[in-house]
Write a protein that holds these residues in place. Structure first.
Motif, PDB file in Angstrom:
ATOM      1  N   ASP A 136      33.415  36.734  26.825  1.00 24.63           N
ATOM      2  CA  ASP A 136      33.404  37.908  27.691  1.00 24.63           C
ATOM      3  C   ASP A 136      32.720  37.621  29.018  1.00 24.63           C
ATOM      4  O   ASP A 136      33.245  37.923  30.098  1.00 24.63           O
ATOM      5  N   VAL A 142      34.632  37.513  32.666  1.00 26.16           N
ATOM      6  CA  VAL A 142      34.287  38.546  33.639  1.00 26.16           C
ATOM      7  C   VAL A 142      33.640  37.921  34.881  1.00 26.16           C
ATOM      8  O   VAL A 142      33.920  38.337  36.020  1.00 26.16           O
ATOM      9  N   ALA A 188      35.061  38.415  38.602  1.00 24.42           N
ATOM     10  CA  ALA A 188      34.244  39.085  39.619  1.00 24.42           C
ATOM     11  C   ALA A 188      33.959  38.204  40.827  1.00 24.42           C
ATOM     12  O   ALA A 188      33.818  38.714  41.950  1.00 24.42           O
ATOM     13  N   THR A 226      42.572  40.231  33.201  1.00 21.58           N
ATOM     14  CA  THR A 226      41.113  40.346  33.244  1.00 21.58           C
ATOM     15  C   THR A 226      40.641  40.801  34.623  1.00 21.58           C
ATOM     16  O   THR A 226      39.761  41.667  34.748  1.00 21.58           O
ATOM     17  N   TYR A 227      41.245  40.245  35.657  1.00 22.24           N
ATOM     18  CA  TYR A 227      40.893  40.595  37.043  1.00 22.24           C
ATOM     19  C   TYR A 227      41.151  42.079  37.306  1.00 22.24           C
ATOM     20  O   TYR A 227      40.279  42.793  37.829  1.00 22.24           O
ATOM     21  N   THR A 240      41.608  44.549  35.087  1.00 22.90           N
ATOM     22  CA  THR A 240      40.790  45.415  34.218  1.00 22.90           C
ATOM     23  C   THR A 240      39.357  45.494  34.726  1.00 22.90           C
ATOM     24  O   THR A 240      38.749  46.569  34.721  1.00 22.90           O
ATOM     25  N   TRP A 241      38.821  44.367  35.162  1.00 19.71           N
ATOM     26  CA  TRP A 241      37.460  44.365  35.676  1.00 19.71           C
ATOM     27  C   TRP A 241      37.336  45.257  36.913  1.00 19.71           C
ATOM     28  O   TRP A 241      36.401  46.051  37.040  1.00 19.71           O
ATOM     29  N   HIS A 242      38.290  45.160  37.819  1.00 19.80           N
ATOM     30  CA  HIS A 242      38.211  45.943  39.046  1.00 19.80           C
ATOM     31  C   HIS A 242      38.571  47.414  38.826  1.00 19.80           C
ATOM     32  O   HIS A 242      38.261  48.241  39.686  1.00 19.80           O
ATOM     33  N   HIS A 289      34.764  47.877  36.257  1.00 19.67           N
ATOM     34  CA  HIS A 289      33.488  47.183  36.490  1.00 19.67           C
ATOM     35  C   HIS A 289      32.545  47.325  35.295  1.00 19.67           C
ATOM     36  O   HIS A 289      31.339  47.505  35.450  1.00 19.67           O
ATOM     37  N   PHE A 348      37.929  47.465  29.388  1.00 23.38           N
ATOM     38  CA  PHE A 348      38.473  46.429  28.516  1.00 23.38           C
ATOM     39  C   PHE A 348      38.704  46.973  27.106  1.00 23.38           C
ATOM     40  O   PHE A 348      39.725  46.692  26.477  1.00 23.38           O
ATOM     41  N   SER A 381      37.350  40.520  26.440  1.00 25.21           N
ATOM     42  CA  SER A 381      38.144  39.748  27.397  1.00 25.21           C
ATOM     43  C   SER A 381      39.355  39.055  26.792  1.00 25.21           C
ATOM     44  O   SER A 381      40.241  38.612  27.518  1.00 25.21           O
TER      45      SER A 381
END
Length: 360
Positions: free
Chosen positions: A32, A36, A40, A69-70, A72-74, A77, A82, A132
């Motif tokens: 994870d 991430v 980020a 992943t990119y 979902t992260w943005h 945050h 996820f 992730s």
């Protein structure tokens, strides 16, 4: 349609409630944090590298995994985005299991049992909980692929549309997770049973399906040739045999191995060490299970129900389980319960069918 949607919605709600206890949990495990961190920092600075570099310098090329992943992260945050993503695709996979079981057996209760067995199976929870990992996305798409494939065999004039869906879903899954290419082993294995039973296919069906498989395999080979410089490791025969024993044992265990590990400190299936004592214990347990399973065979009604089982279809589903595991057996020397997520699709249908026919 409503009679199918209602149980799917009920089971989906139950599964979501079951996993709601971990929805607020933070990231867990080094996977994870590494994924991430890359999304980020590295991928935010140079997004093009998501398409041109491998998975942390390994022989694994997964551009859409990095993109997922990119994004979902943005979006969030944090871990919640996820976890919602994984849970939604787990429910999609569960709904596809229902559809697969229905198309294979035409028994609503059997399909409900298969969907419920998959949705709550202990071996699925690791894949859903680790934020992730792309497994839930990938195998949600592959389960839907198998459902569309079965639908294409009986959809009349719409078979081309269904196979087009198969192409789009498999192409996406392969770019998410390279082992997804094994789905074609499942499709052609079932197609062999379809042909053996004398069921016809639309004209050009084989040509279109073969073209889909060939084009995706060729594209994967070309992309790997361009972007991957090191070869995948190949497992030795002893390691392969050990992993087969672990995977089969994990699926056939009558107890939750993860819960037992938490409560009693017993090893997870991937941590098993095959000593003489372990073999002796396993043999004793196997004898007890076989004796318990054979006892009901003394009753004529039970023997009659077992004769009604489509054993050829059972064999094909078992082979499909192996087909989905083949990339992990050959190219992943380190075993993991995570790799059993998609085989559980076939296993849930298979187990539900056997229980449906064997029990009163």
């Amino acid at each position: 349609m409503v009679k199918h949607l209602v149980p799917i919605m009920w089971i989906g709600t139950f599964v979501c409630l079951l996993y709601s206890s971990v929805s607020g949990a933070y990231f867990c495990g080094y996977d994870d944090f590494l994924e991430v961190h890359r999304a980020a920092f590295a991928d935010s600075k140079e997004p093009v590298k998501m398409l041109t570099t491998t998975h942390f310098g390994s022989p694994k090329y997964r551009p859409l995994n990095r993109l997922a992943t990119y994004v979902t992260w943005h979006l969030g945050h944090g871990p919640l985005a996820f976890r919602i993503r994984n849970l939604l695709f787990h429910v999609l996979c569960m709904a596809s299991v229902y559809g697969i079981a229905w198309l294979l057996y035409r028994q609503r209760q059997l399909a409900i049992g298969a969907a419920l067995l998959f949705g709550i199976h202990p071996l699925a929870n690791q894949t859903v909980v680790v934020a992730s990992w792309p497994s839930t996305i990938t195998y949600g798409l592959l389960a839907l692929t198998f459902f569309l494939f079965l639908l294409s065999l009986e959809a009349g004039a719409r078979w081309k549309l269904n196979l087009t869906g198969v192409f789009v879903l498999v192409l996406t899954a392969v770019l998410l997770y390279e082992a997804s290419i094994a789905i074609f082993g499942v499709l052609f294995c079932y197609l062999l049973l379809h042909w053996y039973r004398g069921r016809g296919l639309p004209r050009y069906y084989l040509a279109m399906l073969g073209g889909i498989a060939g084009s995706i395999a060729l594209l994967q080979a070309v992309l790997r040739h361009i972007f991957v410089s090191n070869a995948m490791p190949i497992a030795t025969i002893p390691v392969l045999a050990r992993n087969v024993a672990m995977y089969v044992g994990a699926m056939l265990m009558p107890v939750d191995a993860v819960l037992a590990n938490t409560l009693f400190g017993t090893p997870l299936p991937s941590e098993w060490v095959f000593t003489t004592e372990i073999f002796a214990i396993a043999a004793g347990v196997l004898i007890l299970i076989l004796a318990a399973a054979a006892a009901p065979l003394l009753r004529p009604a039970v023997r009659q129900r077992l004769r009604n089982i489509d054993w050829l279809l059972v064999l094909v589903l078992a082979v499909c389980c192996v087909a989905t595991l083949l990339p992990f057996l050959v190219f992943a020397p380190h075993p993991s319960e995570t790799y059993l997520y998609f085989p559980l699709v076939m296993f849930a249908v298979l187990l539900s069918a056997l229980l449906w026919h064997a029990l009163p």
